[in-house]
Design an enzyme around this catalytic site. Structure first.
Site, PDB file in Angstrom:
ATOM      1  N   THR A  98     102.739  57.433 -59.944  1.00 44.86           N
ATOM      2  CA  THR A  98     102.882  55.448 -60.227  1.00 44.86           C
ATOM      3  C   THR A  98     101.538  55.290 -58.795  1.00 44.86           C
ATOM      4  O   THR A  98     102.266  55.655 -57.959  1.00 44.86           O
ATOM      5  CB  THR A  98     104.048  55.480 -60.672  1.00 44.86           C
ATOM      6  OG1 THR A  98     104.680  55.127 -61.549  1.00 44.86           O
ATOM      7  CG2 THR A  98     103.855  53.929 -60.385  1.00 44.86           C
ATOM      8  N   LYS A 173     102.471  49.927 -65.925  1.00 48.18           N
ATOM      9  CA  LYS A 173     103.620  50.267 -65.141  1.00 48.18           C
ATOM     10  C   LYS A 173     104.234  49.536 -64.346  1.00 48.18           C
ATOM     11  O   LYS A 173     105.547  48.512 -64.854  1.00 48.18           O
ATOM     12  CB  LYS A 173     103.252  51.416 -65.050  1.00 48.18           C
ATOM     13  CG  LYS A 173     104.342  52.338 -63.874  1.00 48.18           C
ATOM     14  CD  LYS A 173     105.766  52.623 -64.749  1.00 48.18           C
ATOM     15  CE  LYS A 173     106.182  53.109 -63.606  1.00 48.18           C
ATOM     16  NZ  LYS A 173     106.669  54.094 -63.149  1.00 48.18           N
ATOM     17  N   LYS A 248     108.218  51.031 -53.545  1.00 42.63           N
ATOM     18  CA  LYS A 248     106.674  51.548 -53.687  1.00 42.63           C
ATOM     19  C   LYS A 248     106.294  50.899 -55.301  1.00 42.63           C
ATOM     20  O   LYS A 248     104.964  50.148 -54.121  1.00 42.63           O
ATOM     21  CB  LYS A 248     106.778  53.220 -53.864  1.00 42.63           C
ATOM     22  CG  LYS A 248     105.716  53.420 -54.242  1.00 42.63           C
ATOM     23  CD  LYS A 248     105.743  55.201 -54.954  1.00 42.63           C
ATOM     24  CE  LYS A 248     104.303  54.926 -55.472  1.00 42.63           C
ATOM     25  NZ  LYS A 248     104.134  56.206 -56.241  1.00 42.63           N
TER      26      LYS A 248
END
Length: 299
Positions: A98, A173, A248
């Site tokens: 990611t 995402k 994050k």
């Protein structure tokens, strides 16, 4: 075919094992000696270096922590040949990390310039999804490359969605996880409010899970013990999906918000809340443990 899988952590190793179960030759690598030892103890084939794993590979998976790690691995670090130089000509590079959308697009460009193909394919579903091959993949890249990768992704996941061109898997995402963070905070706040009003956890769950408040953060990741026996709240908030990782991902969302000029106050606020959570013990706890921070900060 020979497949390299780089990044054998809590997510990567079970993903690689599920891939190997399809009958392909899968060789892994991780920079962490502990991860390598765990993989070898599990009977998984591990190379001595990342380039050894990728040598002559037709497909190269990466599952890293940052976009810079992906770019460094693709290219040349300290004069050593990168993954793009050792894989088979025309190899398919599939990055399941990611990372930022612009970093994913840089990785695509590097791979294509080296004569390879590339997809960004971040995942959702956590460690349980990785272990049970029920992950969701959000994929960015060409139609042709997506179709080539589909059987491999389906060996590791239950749902595989082609989101569009380069970087759009990462875009999906980051948007999904912003929704998840905001909803998890809202569910936690509702349970703390219910506690203060004298409402039992079970009563609130029974109402909200069958009404307009229904969401994944409630029905799967319920932040209080009891109503959902498999939720992290029933095992002292062991992750699942750690607070540090949510922080994050929200940092990536914040970057995307800033670069696009979108007015996303809830997304920014969720980033602020999870940043504080990840500064303490919440970094290694499930992100649903945010309910404890909300309790502690409630007067």
């Amino acid at each position: 075919m020979r497949i390299a899988f780089l990044g054998l952590g809590h997510m990567g190793l079970p993903m690689a094992k599920n891939l190997a179960a399809t009958g392909h030759e899968v060789v892994g690598f991780d920079v962490s000696p502990r991860a390598v030892e765990t993989a070898r103890e599990a009977g998984f084939s591990v190379a001595d270096t990342g380039t050894d794993a990728a040598a002559a590979a037709s497909v190269v998976f990466t599952m890293f922590q940052t976009g810079q790690q992906v770019l460094d691995a693709y290219g040349s670090v300290d004069g050593a040949p990168g993954l793009l130089k050792v894989a088979n000509p025309g190899a398919l590079f599939i990055d399941c990390s990611t990372i930022a959308v612009d970093e994913a697009r840089q990785a695509h460009a590097l791979a294509e310039a080296a004569g390879h193909r590339a997809l960004d394919a971040p995942v959702s579903g956590g460690v349980v999804g990785a272990e049970n091959a029920t992950l969701a993949f959000m994929v960015g890249g060409s139609d042709e490359d997506f179709e080539a990768a589909r059987p491999l992704l389906e060996a590791m996941g239950r749902r595989v969605v082609h989101c569009g061109g380069a970087g759009l898997g990462q875009a999906a995402k980051v948007c999904n996880n912003m929704i998840l963070a905001v909803s998890q905070i809202a569910v936690a706040e509702a349970f703390v409010l219910g506690e203060r009003l004298g409402l039992s956890h079970q009563a609130l769950f029974d109402v909200a899970s069958n009404a307009s408040g229904q969401c994944w953060a409630l029905t799967t990741n319920c932040p209080v013990p009891g109503p959902v026996p498999t939720s992290p709240a029933n095992r002292d908030y062991q992750p699942g999906f750690a607070g540090a990782l949510m922080n994050k991902d929200l940092g990536l969302a914040e970057h995307a918000i800033a670069s696009t000029g979108v007015e996303a106050r809830m997304g920014r606020l969720a980033r602020e809340i999870y940043s504080r959570y990840a500064d303490g013990p919440g970094a290694s706890q499930d992100f649903s443990g945010i309910i404890n921070t909300i309790r502690a900060e409630s007067v």
